[in-house]
Design a protein around this motif. Structure first.
Motif, PDB file in Angstrom:
ATOM      1  N   ALA A 101     -11.529   3.643  -3.084  1.00  0.00           N
ATOM      2  CA  ALA A 101     -11.692   3.867  -1.640  1.00  0.00           C
ATOM      3  C   ALA A 101     -11.037   5.188  -1.284  1.00  0.00           C
ATOM      4  O   ALA A 101     -10.094   5.625  -1.946  1.00  0.00           O
ATOM      5  CB  ALA A 101     -11.053   2.746  -0.838  1.00  0.00           C
ATOM      6  N   PHE A 102     -11.556   5.818  -0.248  1.00  0.00           N
ATOM      7  CA  PHE A 102     -10.897   7.024   0.256  1.00  0.00           C
ATOM      8  C   PHE A 102     -11.215   7.226   1.730  1.00  0.00           C
ATOM      9  O   PHE A 102     -12.332   6.993   2.179  1.00  0.00           O
ATOM     10  CB  PHE A 102     -11.311   8.283  -0.520  1.00  0.00           C
ATOM     11  CG  PHE A 102     -10.561   9.502  -0.053  1.00  0.00           C
ATOM     12  CD1 PHE A 102      -9.232   9.689  -0.409  1.00  0.00           C
ATOM     13  CD2 PHE A 102     -11.159  10.427   0.804  1.00  0.00           C
ATOM     14  CE1 PHE A 102      -8.512  10.786   0.062  1.00  0.00           C
ATOM     15  CE2 PHE A 102     -10.453  11.531   1.271  1.00  0.00           C
ATOM     16  CZ  PHE A 102      -9.130  11.711   0.890  1.00  0.00           C
ATOM     17  N   ALA A 103     -10.211   7.627   2.462  1.00  0.00           N
ATOM     18  CA  ALA A 103     -10.390   8.111   3.831  1.00  0.00           C
ATOM     19  C   ALA A 103      -9.323   9.166   4.055  1.00  0.00           C
ATOM     20  O   ALA A 103      -8.249   9.110   3.451  1.00  0.00           O
ATOM     21  CB  ALA A 103     -10.242   6.982   4.837  1.00  0.00           C
ATOM     22  N   LEU A 108      -6.840   7.334   9.497  1.00  0.00           N
ATOM     23  CA  LEU A 108      -6.193   6.016   9.416  1.00  0.00           C
ATOM     24  C   LEU A 108      -5.049   5.888  10.418  1.00  0.00           C
ATOM     25  O   LEU A 108      -4.052   5.212  10.181  1.00  0.00           O
ATOM     26  CB  LEU A 108      -5.686   5.749   7.992  1.00  0.00           C
ATOM     27  CG  LEU A 108      -6.769   5.652   6.911  1.00  0.00           C
ATOM     28  CD1 LEU A 108      -6.165   5.394   5.549  1.00  0.00           C
ATOM     29  CD2 LEU A 108      -7.791   4.566   7.241  1.00  0.00           C
ATOM     30  N   TYR A 154     -10.799  -5.525   2.178  1.00  0.00           N
ATOM     31  CA  TYR A 154      -9.616  -5.822   2.994  1.00  0.00           C
ATOM     32  C   TYR A 154     -10.072  -6.424   4.320  1.00  0.00           C
ATOM     33  O   TYR A 154     -11.160  -6.113   4.820  1.00  0.00           O
ATOM     34  CB  TYR A 154      -8.793  -4.530   3.214  1.00  0.00           C
ATOM     35  CG  TYR A 154      -7.617  -4.724   4.148  1.00  0.00           C
ATOM     36  CD1 TYR A 154      -6.608  -5.627   3.816  1.00  0.00           C
ATOM     37  CD2 TYR A 154      -7.541  -4.033   5.355  1.00  0.00           C
ATOM     38  CE1 TYR A 154      -5.545  -5.832   4.682  1.00  0.00           C
ATOM     39  CE2 TYR A 154      -6.487  -4.224   6.214  1.00  0.00           C
ATOM     40  CZ  TYR A 154      -5.485  -5.136   5.873  1.00  0.00           C
ATOM     41  OH  TYR A 154      -4.447  -5.349   6.733  1.00  0.00           O
ATOM     42  N   VAL A 161      -7.966  -4.325  12.589  1.00  0.00           N
ATOM     43  CA  VAL A 161      -6.582  -4.144  12.145  1.00  0.00           C
ATOM     44  C   VAL A 161      -6.186  -2.742  12.604  1.00  0.00           C
ATOM     45  O   VAL A 161      -6.795  -1.764  12.143  1.00  0.00           O
ATOM     46  CB  VAL A 161      -6.453  -4.280  10.615  1.00  0.00           C
ATOM     47  CG1 VAL A 161      -5.027  -4.019  10.173  1.00  0.00           C
ATOM     48  CG2 VAL A 161      -6.912  -5.664  10.155  1.00  0.00           C
ATOM     49  N   PRO A 162      -5.229  -2.629  13.534  1.00  0.00           N
ATOM     50  CA  PRO A 162      -4.891  -1.317  14.080  1.00  0.00           C
ATOM     51  C   PRO A 162      -4.647  -0.288  12.977  1.00  0.00           C
ATOM     52  O   PRO A 162      -3.998  -0.600  11.967  1.00  0.00           O
ATOM     53  CB  PRO A 162      -3.615  -1.580  14.886  1.00  0.00           C
ATOM     54  CG  PRO A 162      -3.722  -3.027  15.286  1.00  0.00           C
ATOM     55  CD  PRO A 162      -4.423  -3.707  14.143  1.00  0.00           C
ATOM     56  N   TYR A 164      -6.558   0.822  10.672  1.00  0.00           N
ATOM     57  CA  TYR A 164      -7.439   0.790   9.493  1.00  0.00           C
ATOM     58  C   TYR A 164      -8.750   1.530   9.800  1.00  0.00           C
ATOM     59  O   TYR A 164      -9.367   2.116   8.921  1.00  0.00           O
ATOM     60  CB  TYR A 164      -7.684  -0.655   9.043  1.00  0.00           C
ATOM     61  CG  TYR A 164      -8.137  -0.758   7.609  1.00  0.00           C
ATOM     62  CD1 TYR A 164      -7.331  -0.304   6.568  1.00  0.00           C
ATOM     63  CD2 TYR A 164      -9.375  -1.302   7.290  1.00  0.00           C
ATOM     64  CE1 TYR A 164      -7.737  -0.403   5.244  1.00  0.00           C
ATOM     65  CE2 TYR A 164      -9.793  -1.413   5.966  1.00  0.00           C
ATOM     66  CZ  TYR A 164      -8.973  -0.962   4.953  1.00  0.00           C
ATOM     67  OH  TYR A 164      -9.385  -1.054   3.649  1.00  0.00           O
ATOM     68  N   SER A 204      -2.468   4.396  -2.527  1.00  0.00           N
ATOM     69  CA  SER A 204      -3.278   4.502  -1.307  1.00  0.00           C
ATOM     70  C   SER A 204      -2.462   4.140  -0.073  1.00  0.00           C
ATOM     71  O   SER A 204      -2.533   4.810   0.951  1.00  0.00           O
ATOM     72  CB  SER A 204      -4.490   3.577  -1.375  1.00  0.00           C
ATOM     73  OG  SER A 204      -5.444   4.078  -2.254  1.00  0.00           O
ATOM     74  N   VAL A 208       0.205   5.454   4.484  1.00  0.00           N
ATOM     75  CA  VAL A 208      -0.014   4.722   5.734  1.00  0.00           C
ATOM     76  C   VAL A 208       1.298   4.518   6.464  1.00  0.00           C
ATOM     77  O   VAL A 208       2.235   3.948   5.912  1.00  0.00           O
ATOM     78  CB  VAL A 208      -0.679   3.355   5.442  1.00  0.00           C
ATOM     79  CG1 VAL A 208      -0.860   2.566   6.717  1.00  0.00           C
ATOM     80  CG2 VAL A 208      -2.011   3.553   4.728  1.00  0.00           C
ATOM     81  N   PHE A 211       3.759   1.006   6.975  1.00  0.00           N
ATOM     82  CA  PHE A 211       3.179   0.040   6.033  1.00  0.00           C
ATOM     83  C   PHE A 211       4.192  -1.059   5.695  1.00  0.00           C
ATOM     84  O   PHE A 211       3.837  -2.241   5.610  1.00  0.00           O
ATOM     85  CB  PHE A 211       2.709   0.740   4.762  1.00  0.00           C
ATOM     86  CG  PHE A 211       1.799  -0.099   3.918  1.00  0.00           C
ATOM     87  CD1 PHE A 211       0.468  -0.289   4.281  1.00  0.00           C
ATOM     88  CD2 PHE A 211       2.261  -0.713   2.762  1.00  0.00           C
ATOM     89  CE1 PHE A 211      -0.373  -1.074   3.512  1.00  0.00           C
ATOM     90  CE2 PHE A 211       1.422  -1.499   1.985  1.00  0.00           C
ATOM     91  CZ  PHE A 211       0.104  -1.679   2.363  1.00  0.00           C
ATOM     92  N   MET A 214       4.370  -3.631   8.323  1.00  0.00           N
ATOM     93  CA  MET A 214       3.172  -4.466   8.281  1.00  0.00           C
ATOM     94  C   MET A 214       3.299  -5.540   7.199  1.00  0.00           C
ATOM     95  O   MET A 214       2.979  -6.712   7.435  1.00  0.00           O
ATOM     96  CB  MET A 214       1.975  -3.569   7.998  1.00  0.00           C
ATOM     97  CG  MET A 214       0.667  -4.189   8.359  1.00  0.00           C
ATOM     98  SD  MET A 214      -0.665  -3.057   7.980  1.00  0.00           S
ATOM     99  CE  MET A 214      -0.836  -3.346   6.252  1.00  0.00           C
TER     100      MET A 214
HETATM  101  C1  1JT Z   1      -7.543   3.286   1.637  1.00  0.00           C
HETATM  102  C2  1JT Z   1      -6.214   3.492   1.998  1.00  0.00           C
HETATM  103  C3  1JT Z   1      -8.056   1.999   1.532  1.00  0.00           C
HETATM  104  C4  1JT Z   1      -5.402   2.412   2.260  1.00  0.00           C
HETATM  105  C5  1JT Z   1      -5.914   1.128   2.166  1.00  0.00           C
HETATM  106  C6  1JT Z   1      -7.229   0.915   1.796  1.00  0.00           C
HETATM  107  N1  1JT Z   1      -7.452  -0.410   1.773  1.00  0.00           N
HETATM  108  C7  1JT Z   1      -6.325  -1.025   2.121  1.00  0.00           C
HETATM  109  N2  1JT Z   1      -5.396  -0.104   2.351  1.00  0.00           N
HETATM  110  C8  1JT Z   1      -4.030  -0.382   2.783  1.00  0.00           C
HETATM  111  C9  1JT Z   1      -3.985  -0.440   4.281  1.00  0.00           C
HETATM  112  C10 1JT Z   1      -4.133   0.707   5.022  1.00  0.00           C
HETATM  113  C11 1JT Z   1      -4.087   0.667   6.417  1.00  0.00           C
HETATM  114  C12 1JT Z   1      -3.905  -0.528   7.041  1.00  0.00           C
HETATM  115  C13 1JT Z   1      -3.777  -1.678   6.301  1.00  0.00           C
HETATM  116  C14 1JT Z   1      -3.820  -1.624   4.915  1.00  0.00           C
HETATM  117  C15 1JT Z   1      -5.613   4.858   2.092  1.00  0.00           C
HETATM  118  C16 1JT Z   1      -6.643   5.971   1.982  1.00  0.00           C
HETATM  119  C17 1JT Z   1      -7.667   5.660   0.966  1.00  0.00           C
HETATM  120  C18 1JT Z   1      -8.441   4.426   1.332  1.00  0.00           C
HETATM  121  O1  1JT Z   1      -3.903  -0.501   8.408  1.00  0.00           O
HETATM  122  C19 1JT Z   1      -3.081  -1.362   9.077  1.00  0.00           C
HETATM  123  C20 1JT Z   1      -4.242   1.908   7.246  1.00  0.00           C
END
Ligand code: 1JT
Length: 264
Positions: A101-103, A108, A154, A161-162, A164, A204, A208, A211, A214
């Motif tokens: 995954a990537f963003a 985020l 997820y 989910v704030p 995300y 990853s 955040v 985290f 959370m």
């Molecule tokens: C990516 C990232 C995918 C963090 C990720 C993800 N899937 C779960 N997480 C953890 C997460 C992140 C946030 C969140 C809850 C769990 C980072 C970049 C690459 C893709 O929000 C409350 C933001």
């Protein structure tokens, strides 16, 4: 050095799999790899770029008979080449674990409505479309072998989910892809499922903000009163890859200490 392998039934002896998305020891992909390797599966590991090669090579050394190869899932020629190599080395594939995954970090946080078109497209290309791309490439290698494909999702796919934000939309697309792909490949006795994991401290997650807070809130609320581990995600991956889940396809299984069932 690696720990002595736990004595678990070698139910995947003689089987082969590919794991996409190992970055380091904390990666959910590594949790999956450990569970599959301990059950006897021979693995191929892909890395997205040269920066990750050394770490992936080192971890692969802990898995007997494994190979590593480059595969940036946004480059169709690299995907094609990677699966050609796997075909030549292994002669076929019984499992594929997609843990990619990537963003962009700025997407985020803040308002979802501020997501740029480029950020939206990039998150979807890497996190959702890539499952379809690699499934297509893996199909010829899985023919006649009752293959199993597992991806990671997820809760942000189902609920707001704030922070995300765009990843939630991409994970919703990923889980819908799992259903459509399952319908496509089911007639060839290939299964496709997702694991919706509770949050875990990985590379990853390291970008955040808040985290840690959370994780604590989730541990307080979850029925099991704790967070989950990459090993627990890995063992569910083992279940989904192995014969015990042979009647399951197209679905998403939560590995989140029960957090998702709570209303408040
Ligand atoms: C990516 C990232 C995918 C963090 C990720 C993800 N899937 C779960 N997480 C953890 C997460 C992140 C946030 C969140 C809850 C769990 C980072 C970049 C690459 C893709 O929000 C409350 C933001």
């Amino acid at each position: 050095m690696s720990e002595p392998a736990p004595s678990v039934p070698r139910i995947l002896e003689g089987k082969t799999g590919v794991i996409l998305g190992v970055a380091n020891k904390r990666s959910l992909a590594w949790g999956c790899a450990r569970s599959l390797a301990d059950a006897g599966m021979k693995l191929a590991f892909t890395y997205a770029n040269e920066r990750l090669k050394a770490a992936v090579d080192k971890l692969a050394e802990e898995c007997p008979g494994s190979i590593t190869l480059p595969c940036d899932v946004t480059q169709s020629d690299e995907v094609k080449a990677a699966f050609e190599t796997i075909g030549n080395e292994f002669g076929g594939l019984d499992a594929m674990v997609h843990a990619i995954a990537f963003a962009r970090r700025e997407e985020l946080q803040g308002n979802f409505f501020d997501t740029s078109k480029e950020g939206y497209m990039l998150a979807h290309e890497v996190s959702a479309y890539s499952l379809t791309a690699v499934t297509r490439a893996a199909l010829p290698l899985m023919e006649g072998r009752e293959g199993s494909i597992v991806t990671l999702s997820y809760l942000g796919a189902d609920r707001v989910v704030p922070n995300y934000n765009v990843m939630g939309i991409a994970k919703a697309a990923l889980e819908a892809s799992v259903r459509y792909l399952a319908a496509d490949v089911g007639p060839r006795s290939i299964r496709v499922n997702a694991i919706s994991a509770g949050p875990i401290r990985t590379l990853s997650a390291s970008g955040v903000k808040d985290f840690g807070t959370m994780l604590d809130r989730i541990a307080e609320k979850a029925p099991l009163r704790r967070n989950v581990t990459a090993e627990e995600v890995g063992d569910t991956c083992l279940f989904l890859v192995g014969p015990h889940s042979r009647g399951i396809t197209g679905t998403t299984i939560f590995v989140d200490a029960g957090y998702h069932v709570m209303g408040l």
